[in-house]
Design a protein around this motif. Sequence first.
Motif, PDB file in Angstrom:
ATOM      1  N   LEU A 108      36.822  75.776  71.580  1.00  0.00           N
ATOM      2  CA  LEU A 108      36.278  75.200  70.250  1.00  0.00           C
ATOM      3  C   LEU A 108      36.248  73.843  70.582  1.00  0.00           C
ATOM      4  CD1 LEU A 108      35.586  75.565  67.381  1.00  0.00           C
ATOM      5  CD2 LEU A 108      38.103  75.197  66.781  1.00  0.00           C
ATOM      6  N   GLN A 109      36.998  72.993  70.962  1.00  0.00           N
ATOM      7  CA  GLN A 109      36.808  71.570  71.027  1.00  0.00           C
ATOM      8  C   GLN A 109      35.677  71.276  71.968  1.00  0.00           C
ATOM      9  OE1 GLN A 109      40.854  70.762  72.754  1.00  0.00           O
ATOM     10  NE2 GLN A 109      41.649  70.424  70.657  1.00  0.00           N
ATOM     11  N   SER A 110      35.599  71.874  73.248  1.00  0.00           N
ATOM     12  CA  SER A 110      34.401  71.907  74.134  1.00  0.00           C
ATOM     13  C   SER A 110      33.012  72.164  73.401  1.00  0.00           C
ATOM     14  CB  SER A 110      34.496  72.805  75.101  1.00  0.00           C
ATOM     15  OG  SER A 110      35.640  72.565  76.058  1.00  0.00           O
ATOM     16  N   ILE A 111      33.064  73.055  72.555  1.00  0.00           N
ATOM     17  CA  ILE A 111      31.731  73.427  71.746  1.00  0.00           C
ATOM     18  C   ILE A 111      31.587  72.129  70.656  1.00  0.00           C
ATOM     19  CG2 ILE A 111      30.676  74.803  70.003  1.00  0.00           C
ATOM     20  CD1 ILE A 111      32.291  77.284  71.178  1.00  0.00           C
TER      21      ILE A 111
ATOM     22  N   ASP B 182      41.358  59.717  72.737  1.00  0.00           N
ATOM     23  CA  ASP B 182      41.881  60.680  72.231  1.00  0.00           C
ATOM     24  C   ASP B 182      41.449  61.334  71.104  1.00  0.00           C
ATOM     25  OD1 ASP B 182      43.518  62.974  72.984  1.00  0.00           O
ATOM     26  OD2 ASP B 182      45.296  62.438  72.003  1.00  0.00           O
ATOM     27  N   THR B 183      40.019  61.103  70.680  1.00  0.00           N
ATOM     28  CA  THR B 183      39.471  61.843  69.572  1.00  0.00           C
ATOM     29  C   THR B 183      38.111  62.355  69.891  1.00  0.00           C
ATOM     30  OG1 THR B 183      38.245  59.709  69.183  1.00  0.00           O
ATOM     31  CG2 THR B 183      40.325  59.833  68.141  1.00  0.00           C
ATOM     32  N   LEU B 184      37.654  63.439  69.182  1.00  0.00           N
ATOM     33  CA  LEU B 184      36.501  64.355  69.386  1.00  0.00           C
ATOM     34  C   LEU B 184      35.283  63.296  69.179  1.00  0.00           C
ATOM     35  CD1 LEU B 184      37.256  67.467  67.451  1.00  0.00           C
ATOM     36  CD2 LEU B 184      36.959  67.199  69.876  1.00  0.00           C
ATOM     37  N   THR B 185      35.562  62.279  68.316  1.00  0.00           N
ATOM     38  CA  THR B 185      34.531  61.214  68.152  1.00  0.00           C
ATOM     39  C   THR B 185      34.109  60.346  69.262  1.00  0.00           C
ATOM     40  OG1 THR B 185      34.980  61.159  65.524  1.00  0.00           O
ATOM     41  CG2 THR B 185      33.547  59.460  66.470  1.00  0.00           C
ATOM     42  N   GLY B 186      35.117  60.069  69.718  1.00  0.00           N
ATOM     43  CA  GLY B 186      35.160  59.173  71.100  1.00  0.00           C
ATOM     44  C   GLY B 186      34.232  59.779  72.095  1.00  0.00           C
ATOM     45  N   LEU B 187      34.870  61.070  72.152  1.00  0.00           N
ATOM     46  CA  LEU B 187      34.254  62.023  73.543  1.00  0.00           C
ATOM     47  C   LEU B 187      32.730  62.159  73.379  1.00  0.00           C
ATOM     48  CD1 LEU B 187      35.411  62.867  76.265  1.00  0.00           C
ATOM     49  CD2 LEU B 187      36.134  64.948  74.980  1.00  0.00           C
ATOM     50  N   ILE B 188      32.533  62.507  71.985  1.00  0.00           N
ATOM     51  CA  ILE B 188      31.019  62.719  71.796  1.00  0.00           C
ATOM     52  C   ILE B 188      30.141  61.578  72.120  1.00  0.00           C
ATOM     53  CG2 ILE B 188      29.356  62.977  69.788  1.00  0.00           C
ATOM     54  CD1 ILE B 188      31.620  65.097  68.504  1.00  0.00           C
ATOM     55  N   ILE B 189      30.798  60.437  71.778  1.00  0.00           N
ATOM     56  CA  ILE B 189      30.158  59.119  72.107  1.00  0.00           C
ATOM     57  C   ILE B 189      29.884  58.916  73.437  1.00  0.00           C
ATOM     58  CG2 ILE B 189      29.993  56.526  71.629  1.00  0.00           C
ATOM     59  CD1 ILE B 189      31.371  57.083  68.913  1.00  0.00           C
ATOM     60  N   ALA B 190      30.912  59.090  74.156  1.00  0.00           N
ATOM     61  CA  ALA B 190      30.993  58.932  75.673  1.00  0.00           C
ATOM     62  C   ALA B 190      29.906  59.812  76.418  1.00  0.00           C
ATOM     63  CB  ALA B 190      32.215  59.047  76.150  1.00  0.00           C
TER      64      ALA B 190
ATOM     65  N   LEU C 213      35.215  61.611  82.542  1.00  0.00           N
ATOM     66  CA  LEU C 213      35.431  61.202  80.934  1.00  0.00           C
ATOM     67  C   LEU C 213      36.454  61.860  79.993  1.00  0.00           C
ATOM     68  CD1 LEU C 213      31.728  59.789  80.304  1.00  0.00           C
ATOM     69  CD2 LEU C 213      33.829  58.189  81.064  1.00  0.00           C
ATOM     70  N   SER C 214      36.405  63.182  80.169  1.00  0.00           N
ATOM     71  CA  SER C 214      37.094  63.870  79.368  1.00  0.00           C
ATOM     72  C   SER C 214      38.622  63.844  79.828  1.00  0.00           C
ATOM     73  CB  SER C 214      36.685  65.432  79.453  1.00  0.00           C
ATOM     74  OG  SER C 214      35.364  65.579  78.969  1.00  0.00           O
ATOM     75  N   LEU C 215      38.890  63.639  81.091  1.00  0.00           N
ATOM     76  CA  LEU C 215      40.162  63.464  81.659  1.00  0.00           C
ATOM     77  C   LEU C 215      40.916  61.850  81.277  1.00  0.00           C
ATOM     78  CD1 LEU C 215      42.290  64.636  83.462  1.00  0.00           C
ATOM     79  CD2 LEU C 215      41.224  63.643  85.133  1.00  0.00           C
ATOM     80  N   TYR C 216      40.258  61.135  81.395  1.00  0.00           N
ATOM     81  CA  TYR C 216      40.581  59.684  81.040  1.00  0.00           C
ATOM     82  C   TYR C 216      40.278  59.288  79.732  1.00  0.00           C
ATOM     83  CZ  TYR C 216      40.988  58.250  85.987  1.00  0.00           C
ATOM     84  OH  TYR C 216      41.313  58.408  87.167  1.00  0.00           O
ATOM     85  N   LEU C 217      39.699  59.805  78.878  1.00  0.00           N
ATOM     86  CA  LEU C 217      39.657  59.376  77.307  1.00  0.00           C
ATOM     87  C   LEU C 217      40.593  60.270  76.339  1.00  0.00           C
ATOM     88  CD1 LEU C 217      35.795  58.461  77.138  1.00  0.00           C
ATOM     89  CD2 LEU C 217      37.806  57.020  77.743  1.00  0.00           C
TER      90      LEU C 217
ATOM     91  N   THR D  22      43.858  63.029  75.955  1.00  0.00           N
ATOM     92  CA  THR D  22      45.102  63.609  76.130  1.00  0.00           C
ATOM     93  C   THR D  22      45.756  64.784  75.502  1.00  0.00           C
ATOM     94  OG1 THR D  22      46.368  62.300  74.766  1.00  0.00           O
ATOM     95  CG2 THR D  22      46.178  61.372  77.150  1.00  0.00           C
ATOM     96  N   SER D  23      45.551  64.698  74.273  1.00  0.00           N
ATOM     97  CA  SER D  23      45.754  66.134  73.594  1.00  0.00           C
ATOM     98  C   SER D  23      44.602  67.064  73.540  1.00  0.00           C
ATOM     99  CB  SER D  23      46.193  65.903  72.262  1.00  0.00           C
ATOM    100  OG  SER D  23      45.293  64.973  71.310  1.00  0.00           O
ATOM    101  N   ILE D  24      43.429  66.443  73.388  1.00  0.00           N
ATOM    102  CA  ILE D  24      42.173  66.971  73.358  1.00  0.00           C
ATOM    103  C   ILE D  24      41.728  67.435  74.896  1.00  0.00           C
ATOM    104  CG2 ILE D  24      39.541  67.068  73.111  1.00  0.00           C
ATOM    105  CD1 ILE D  24      40.273  65.156  70.868  1.00  0.00           C
ATOM    106  N   ARG D  25      41.416  68.631  75.256  1.00  0.00           N
ATOM    107  CA  ARG D  25      41.118  69.200  76.440  1.00  0.00           C
ATOM    108  C   ARG D  25      39.980  69.976  76.586  1.00  0.00           C
ATOM    109  NH1 ARG D  25      47.112  71.068  78.714  1.00  0.00           N
ATOM    110  NH2 ARG D  25      47.775  69.127  79.126  1.00  0.00           N
TER     111      ARG D  25
END
Length: 296
Positions: A93-96, A158-166, A234-238, A240-243
Amino acid sequence: MQTSRPVQILKDILATLIVIVFMFPIFWWSLSSIKPYTAIFNKDGPVYFDFQPTLQNYEVTLLGKSRIESNLESGGTSGAGGGSSYDSRETILQSIIVAVGSTILTIVLSTLASYALSRLPMRGKQHFLFWILSQRFMPPIAAVIPIMFMFRDMALLDTLTGLIIAHTLINIPIAVLLLKSFLDDVPKEIDEAAMIDGATRLQTFRRIILPMIKGGVAATAVLCFIVSWTEFLLSLYLTTSIRTLPVKISTFVTSTGTEWGFITALGTSAIVPSFIFILLVQRHLVRGLTLGSLKD
């Protein structure tokens, strides 16, 4: 010049052999996902088809069944790790969310940028395009540490928003170049005729030009989705709780062993959406990747 039949047959055989070589790892990966643990680690040699297929690996990773429960039902062992769950439903779900979110944001920004680069006069446009392309040459490891510190100061770690931006940042260069190649094929006279009839530049883009390149937009969106879906560093470094899926798969390598059955099951499930999307837009995708994106 027409190719003779023997030469054509030889080319077909060679092409088939190349496809087999490249597809065999995927076949072996998928086959291992339905093997019991004893067939994956057979001391007498590789096991191809002489095993009882099982969906145990998929039940654990995709349905949330615990490994211990699955072991008891199958009457055997599944791997070397402990009794913790390998449930990957939240990860999927998080990956989607990340892949779809970054793809939508990338397409919105890239279509506007590529239209400006294709239609509006700009000094040094060619140099700017080469600069955009150069962003794809830079290895992500060179930028991940600065991005991590910036995201920390902006509370995006460690936020979905940050990972989406990255993920949007790494997708924009290739998306802009691909979409520009499609826009360059649309004659500028169409824009001029629409604006003579009273349409604004934005109306021309939204109502006339964008529908004409919808195939290219779909192909670019699929490519961006795949890049985000498979991104690891980027997912690994940005987070921790989100995988995301690649990070989750890496956690199946434990201190007591590697859960190859679960790795292959989750990995096989992860490549299915990519294959489906590529098949749907393969014509536009191949055209976009082979066309000269930096032409005038």
